[in-house]
Design a protein around this motif. Structure first.
Motif, short mmCIF file in Angstrom:
data_model
loop_
_atom_site.label_atom_id
_atom_site.label_comp_id
_atom_site.label_asym_id
_atom_site.label_seq_id
_atom_site.Cartn_x
_atom_site.Cartn_y
_atom_site.Cartn_z
N UNK A 40 0.86 -1.22 0.07
CA UNK A 40 0.03 0.11 0.05
C UNK A 40 0.77 1.36 0.06
N UNK A 41 1.77 1.24 0.72
CA UNK A 41 2.99 2.51 1.01
C UNK A 41 3.75 2.63 -0.47
N UNK A 42 3.93 1.43 -0.95
CA UNK A 42 4.51 1.73 -2.44
C UNK A 42 3.75 2.22 -3.52
N UNK A 62 7.86 18.90 -7.34
CA UNK A 62 9.01 17.92 -7.84
C UNK A 62 10.29 18.05 -7.05
N UNK A 63 10.52 19.07 -6.34
CA UNK A 63 11.71 19.13 -5.70
C UNK A 63 11.46 18.63 -4.12
N UNK A 64 10.21 18.66 -3.88
CA UNK A 64 10.02 18.34 -2.55
C UNK A 64 9.68 16.83 -2.26
N UNK A 65 9.32 16.15 -3.38
CA UNK A 65 8.65 14.57 -3.46
C UNK A 65 9.64 13.69 -2.85
N UNK A 66 11.04 13.69 -3.53
CA UNK A 66 12.01 12.93 -3.21
C UNK A 66 12.13 12.69 -1.47
N UNK A 70 11.15 9.55 0.95
CA UNK A 70 12.21 9.06 1.81
C UNK A 70 11.64 9.15 3.11
N UNK A 71 11.02 10.13 3.80
CA UNK A 71 10.47 10.07 5.08
C UNK A 71 9.41 9.10 5.22
N UNK A 76 7.92 6.73 8.42
CA UNK A 76 6.74 6.44 8.37
C UNK A 76 6.43 5.08 8.57
N UNK A 77 7.05 4.06 7.34
CA UNK A 77 7.01 2.67 7.51
C UNK A 77 7.38 1.88 8.59
#
Length: 512
Positions: A40-42, A62-66, A70-71, A76-77
């Protein structure tokens, strides 16, 4: 121009479709293997990334997403997994799912009937088996087969007058191919099916447990009926009325237990008492460490920045050296220095005061040793920070203070300390959180000892909550209790987060 625009859109949506197929190829196998949370997370992260990079209106994201991905993946996972485990009975005896535990039990077999000795004969790259009947002297020979295929094989055994030609395999050869031989099933002319039962015998085997109604298992030898007990996570024996009685099968399986692990921390005296004591000691240890490291680092920074001090560069180098040496090496060195019989510290104390404290045997000296060692490891970092912050204080303030007749102490408490403590506050809070979870120091120096007596979980006087959780998870005498450890880890997360928020609010009230 319109044709070129259409061509651009065609390529773009082709790439989007290809990425969507790649996401499905990644997520579907995870889901099929039972990794529902990870799947689900993926799906969420990959889908969000696809939507962001395919949509021109989300250009800024697009600059914030990576970083956000990662977080989600690395913070979180694991956090969600830990919280999820806290609500289960996951432990060393409850590691499997129900389906997997049932499959393991159904795979168990029991020997029945006659056993036959066997010999393995090599013929080039192939092998042949010869079975011998010890009572009647009969021999059965298999066709040629391979042992490197890694698959199950059924061999039809044919009567023979003598063993097959070729070199007979030694016990070492049989041991080498033991796993491959375990995948063989030999069928005799009368229909009997044999499996390997030892390094020299094949025997007729039958399943130990037979699957019945409502996932029940019946013991083929004794007839005892076992049914899954959803509250304990075991297949448990039942009587004629269907009530659970003594007797359970291992391995068990993971089941939800609700708030049981959290309530154990509150209700079980063997857990509650050490937990509260360790929690208080963790806070005291963290506060003492932060106060000492900040005080020592700030004072030494002021000293090495003093213009009248000669050789300041050498002093700085010597004082920063503890920070350059890997911490685990320093901790192990201190472990030797504090040795009660041969340590240099006890030799010095014995020569001067005639005492040899039991640093690792008594709670108070052990805790004092931890604070001292941690202060030694932590002060260089604070000193480096303070040295940099001292450069930002205008010299005019000290000149004006000198004109008023202020001395060094008044300058320190009236100018230096107030101007240093405010920018240091976020780092102090981070240092408190780090020392709250300083697992390496405890594990390498004292391993939590000396141990507490009368607790139902392994606990020591120098344990912090993080090392106490580790010992529950991996050193429990009654089995590794990952569910309880995850519950305590969740409590630690809430405590550290709550203390950090309170510190931040207190800081704002103080300095705003």
């Amino acid at each position: 121009m319109p044709a070129r625009w259409w061509h651009h859109r065609y390529v773009k949506w082709t790439l989007v479709a290809f990425c969507a197929l790649a996401i499905a190829w990644m997520v579907i196998p995870l889901y099929a293997r039972g990794e529902y949370l990870l799947a689900m997370l993926a799906l969420v992260l990959a889908g969000a990334g696809l939507a962001i990079y395919a949509n021109a209106g989300a250009y800024a994201w697009r600059y914030v997403y990576p970083g956000l991905a990662g977080v989600g993946l690395f913070v979180l996972f694991p956090l969600l997994c830990t919280v999820g485990i806290a609500f289960t009975n996951y432990s060393s005896v409850h590691q499997l799912t129900f389906d997997r535990a049932r499959a393991v039990l159904l795979d168990r077999q029991v020997q029945t009937g006659q056993s036959y000795g066997f010999s393995l004969y090599g013929q080039g790259n192939a092998w042949r088996l010869a079975l011998a009947d010890a009572e009647g002297g009969r021999i059965w020979v298999s066709p040629a087969f391979g042992l490197d295929g890694g698959r199950d094989q059924t061999l039809m055994m044919l009567p023979g007058a003598a063993p097959p030609p070729g070199e007979r395999g030694t016990l070492r050869v049989v041991t080498q191919y033991r796993q491959a031989l375990g995948r063989l099933t030999l069928q005799l002319p009368d229909g009997a099916r044999l499996r390997i039962s030892s390094l020299r015998q094949f025997s007729s085997l039958r399943p130990l447990y037979v699957l019945g109604e409502q996932d029940s298992l019946a013991d083929s030898r004794t007839g005892v009926l076992y049914r899954p007990n959803r509250s304990t996570g075991f297949y448990q024996a039942v009587d004629a009325a269907g009530h659970f009685v003594d007797g359970q099968l291992s391995p068990g399986y993971t089941v939800p237990v609700g708030w049981h692990n959290f309530m154990r921390v509150v209700r079980d005296q063997g857990i509650q008492q050490p937990f509260l004591a360790i929690f208080v000691w963790t806070i005291v240890f963290s506060l003492l460490t932060v106060v000492l490291t900040v005080a020592i680092g700030m004072v030494l920074a002021c000293v090495v920045q003093w213009d009248a001090l000669k050789g300041r560069g050498l002093y700085r180098l010597l004082l920063i050296l503890p920070y350059a040496v890997p911490s685990f090496i320093s901790i192990l060195i201190f472990k030797g220095l504090f040795n009660q019989s041969f340590g240099e510290i006890n030799m010095l104390l014995d020569a001067v005061f005639g005492i040899r404290p039991g640093w690792f045997q008594n709670p108070l000296p052990a805790r004092l040793m931890l604070v001292v060692v941690n202060a030694w490891l932590g002060y260089p970092y604070m000193m480096i920070l303070c040295m940099g912050l001292l450069k930002s204080i205008p010299d005019d303030l000290y000149e004006a203070s000198a004109m008023d007749g202020a001395g060094p102490w008044r300058n320190f408490f009236g100018i230096t300390l107030p101007l240093l403590i405010k920018p240091l506050t976020p780092l102090i809070i981070a240092s408190f959180a780090f020392n709250f979870n300083n697992f390496v120091l405890i594990q390498l120096l004292t391993n939590g000892g000396p141990d507490r007596i009368g607790t139902s979980t392994p606990a020591g006087y120098t344990d912090l909550l993080v090392s106490y959780t580790y010992r529950i998870a991996f050193e429990g005498g009654g089995g590794q209790d990952f569910g309880l450890a995850a519950a305590i880890a969740t409590i630690i997360f809430l405590l550290v987060g709550g203390l950090a928020v309170l510190n931040l609010k207190a800081t704002r009230l103080t300095f705003d």
